[in-house]
Design a protein around this motif. Sequence first.
Motif, short mmCIF file in Angstrom:
data_model
loop_
_atom_site.label_atom_id
_atom_site.label_comp_id
_atom_site.label_asym_id
_atom_site.label_seq_id
_atom_site.Cartn_x
_atom_site.Cartn_y
_atom_site.Cartn_z
N ARG A 160 0.81 -1.22 0.00
CA ARG A 160 0.00 0.00 0.00
C ARG A 160 0.85 1.27 0.00
NH1 ARG A 160 -3.89 -0.91 4.80
NH2 ARG A 160 -1.87 -1.43 5.66
N TYR A 161 2.13 1.16 0.40
CA TYR A 161 3.03 2.31 0.24
C TYR A 161 3.08 2.70 -1.24
CZ TYR A 161 5.18 2.23 4.91
OH TYR A 161 5.41 2.30 6.24
N MET A 163 0.84 1.93 -3.41
CA MET A 163 -0.49 2.39 -3.80
C MET A 163 -0.65 3.87 -3.49
SD MET A 163 -2.38 0.53 -5.34
CE MET A 163 -3.13 1.83 -6.29
N VAL A 164 -0.23 4.27 -2.29
CA VAL A 164 -0.33 5.68 -1.89
C VAL A 164 0.47 6.53 -2.87
CG1 VAL A 164 0.33 7.37 -0.13
CG2 VAL A 164 -0.72 5.22 0.56
N ALA A 165 1.69 6.10 -3.16
CA ALA A 165 2.55 6.88 -4.05
C ALA A 165 1.90 7.03 -5.42
CB ALA A 165 3.92 6.22 -4.17
N ARG A 166 1.30 5.95 -5.91
CA ARG A 166 0.66 6.03 -7.22
C ARG A 166 -0.57 6.93 -7.17
NH1 ARG A 166 0.05 0.42 -10.23
NH2 ARG A 166 -0.47 1.83 -11.94
N SER A 167 -1.33 6.84 -6.07
CA SER A 167 -2.51 7.70 -5.96
C SER A 167 -2.11 9.17 -5.96
CB SER A 167 -3.31 7.36 -4.70
OG SER A 167 -2.70 7.93 -3.56
N LEU A 168 -0.86 9.44 -5.57
CA LEU A 168 -0.38 10.82 -5.57
C LEU A 168 0.16 11.23 -6.93
CD1 LEU A 168 1.39 10.77 -2.09
CD2 LEU A 168 -0.71 11.97 -2.68
N GLY A 169 0.01 10.34 -7.90
CA GLY A 169 0.35 10.70 -9.27
C GLY A 169 1.68 10.18 -9.77
N ALA A 170 2.37 9.35 -8.97
CA ALA A 170 3.68 8.85 -9.39
C ALA A 170 3.51 7.62 -10.29
CB ALA A 170 4.53 8.51 -8.18
N ARG A 171 4.22 7.60 -11.41
CA ARG A 171 4.16 6.45 -12.30
C ARG A 171 4.95 5.29 -11.68
NH1 ARG A 171 1.47 7.37 -16.32
NH2 ARG A 171 0.94 9.52 -16.75
N PRO A 172 4.59 4.04 -12.09
CA PRO A 172 5.19 2.88 -11.44
C PRO A 172 6.73 2.91 -11.33
CG PRO A 172 3.44 2.18 -12.87
CD PRO A 172 3.56 3.66 -13.06
N ARG A 174 8.73 5.51 -11.22
CA ARG A 174 9.12 6.50 -10.21
C ARG A 174 8.84 5.94 -8.80
NH1 ARG A 174 9.65 11.61 -7.91
NH2 ARG A 174 7.84 12.27 -6.70
N ILE A 179 10.29 4.88 -3.79
CA ILE A 179 9.67 4.27 -2.61
C ILE A 179 10.18 2.84 -2.39
CG2 ILE A 179 7.48 3.62 -1.51
CD1 ILE A 179 7.80 6.65 -1.89
#
Lengths: 269, 353
Positions: A160-161, A163-172, A174, A179
């Motif tokens: 989920r770390y 997941m959070v990063a992706r929800s903030l707009g980071a591409r996989p 990155r 992370i």
Amino acid sequence: MVTRFWNSRVIAYSVGLLYPALAVFLLLAILAYSPASLPSGLADPEILAAVKLSLIAAITATIGAVIAGTPLAYLLARHDFRGKMVLETLIDLAISIPPLVCGVGLLLLFGRKGWIGQPLAALGISFVFSLKGAIIAQFFVATPLFVKAMQTAIKTIDVRYEMVARSLGARPLRVFFTITMPLSWEGLVNGVTMAFARGLSEFGATLMLAGAVSYQTATLPVTVFINMSTGDIDRAIAAALILIFVALFLILSTRWVIARFKRGIEHGT
Amino acid sequence: MIELSNLSKRVGAFSLTGVNLKVRRGEYLVVLGPTGSGKTLLLDLIIGRLNPDGGRILLAGKDVTHTPPEERNIGIVYQECLLFPHLSVSENIRFGLKSQKLPGDETNRRFDGIVDLLNIRHLAGRNPQTLSGGEKQRVALARALVIRPEVLLLDETLASLDPNTRRELADELKLIHRRLETTTIHVTHNFEEALTLADRIAVMQQGGIVQIGPPGDIFRTPQSEFVATFTGAENLFEGLSNVKEGLAEISVRNGAPEHAIRICSATQKEGKVWVAFRPEDVLISREQIKTSARNCYRGKIRSISDNGIVTKVMVDVGIPIKSLVTRRSFQDLSLEINSDVYISFKATEVHVF
């Protein structure tokens, strides 16, 4: 009762000390052998060439293991898919079969008539009996160890770390570098150390694929073997001692790096 | 704003079946349900961690069912906060702004705005591990809100906080919501939390939404035994209803027919029904009092449990009826086990379904 318990403990611990004792005596036996000739042995051009070859091969193989192993480790740690068991079995198999056997296989594959060797030979590239062969051999043997270490490390990170990063707009990609990678750095350090140590001590597969030509393909372990078989024990011991010291240095520096990073994370630096 | 239509997903033995849900722009919707009801799975689908087996997710009119999470613009705060442990508080909050490649002055402006709104400016240089539970939640909220998400998902956000911090943060959530008007879906198993925060509550049970409506409706008029039990309507009985002169008369029995009691309700429904009324609506007295309440019974106190502020008394009137009394009136009435008492409650407070 108390005495009997105590006695059984003493016996158990004494048995437990057998192995460390054996290891200590082994080191002592090597260290005690002909210390007088050691300085000249260490300065010997054949030994120096072996050190150079060993380092080049092990470092290159480790870099290869990180590049090829990281995506594989991530795939195995994060996804369930058909054939995952097959992949995992392959990796375990590569760890379990004797490196000598790996060497035979690699030789058949990379040899002049091999599936990979033949097309490469047409391009003028040959892996057999060259430093490139040693690198391939070490890469093959070291990569599974790196994959295992990295896979375990990634698995312990809550997905989920990411997941959070992706929800903030980071591409996989990155997310992976900002992370996942930093959070699994301990596995990375362990994996790199294990891969490098395995590559450095690799003998069987290297011998098969790269041969034992001094100054050209003879890594440190191969040099130990060549000189022992020709009776030049001083030179063999010198190469052996270098291997022991490099291993010791590797263990201690890894430990130091991990301890330091851990302290850094806890204290927020 | 966000619309789930016929969303379904099977994971192992558990499945989410045909979930339909419409959340309006700026609405605070609480999804209420016990552990294992599918709340987390629902969040996983909305955020895009999992792909649904069927159905669609519409976000601001756009189909995002198979859009990767980084393109949905949905923020999430998990119960465990999941602040990136290798980054400082400030770096955590700036992570989303950096990912969206906003210009530096805009990044700083947004950062300043959100840390001031959440009162966490003093934490900016700290390491997440050194924060208290409440501080972590605030930082996690800031990190999610700073990117101005279309929808904010809160996953049991208050569950692991101590009671004081929980109340404080709940008030703050309300304030922030009023200020930013971010469409919010908050998942929880805590009914009180839902009552305090929600514009509407959706109750989940076994992978489906069983009732949805404003908190008052869920509270007063549960539509199923499950909702009634889950929302604390502790007086819940099965009975047979007859409608006469605009009032329903429900015969409820516990064992032998001669022990049946009749309960009046303003809800007109005939046949086999459930009767539910809340313990706080049941009045207890020593003498029979003149009251407009249709339902008055005499009985013996069978059990007393002190919950601190209020005391719960169970009176056997043929069926066991629970009543909540304040500490003060409990003492004034000098209630004891086996005391003879009268209880009364209004027909309008009896909900039948």
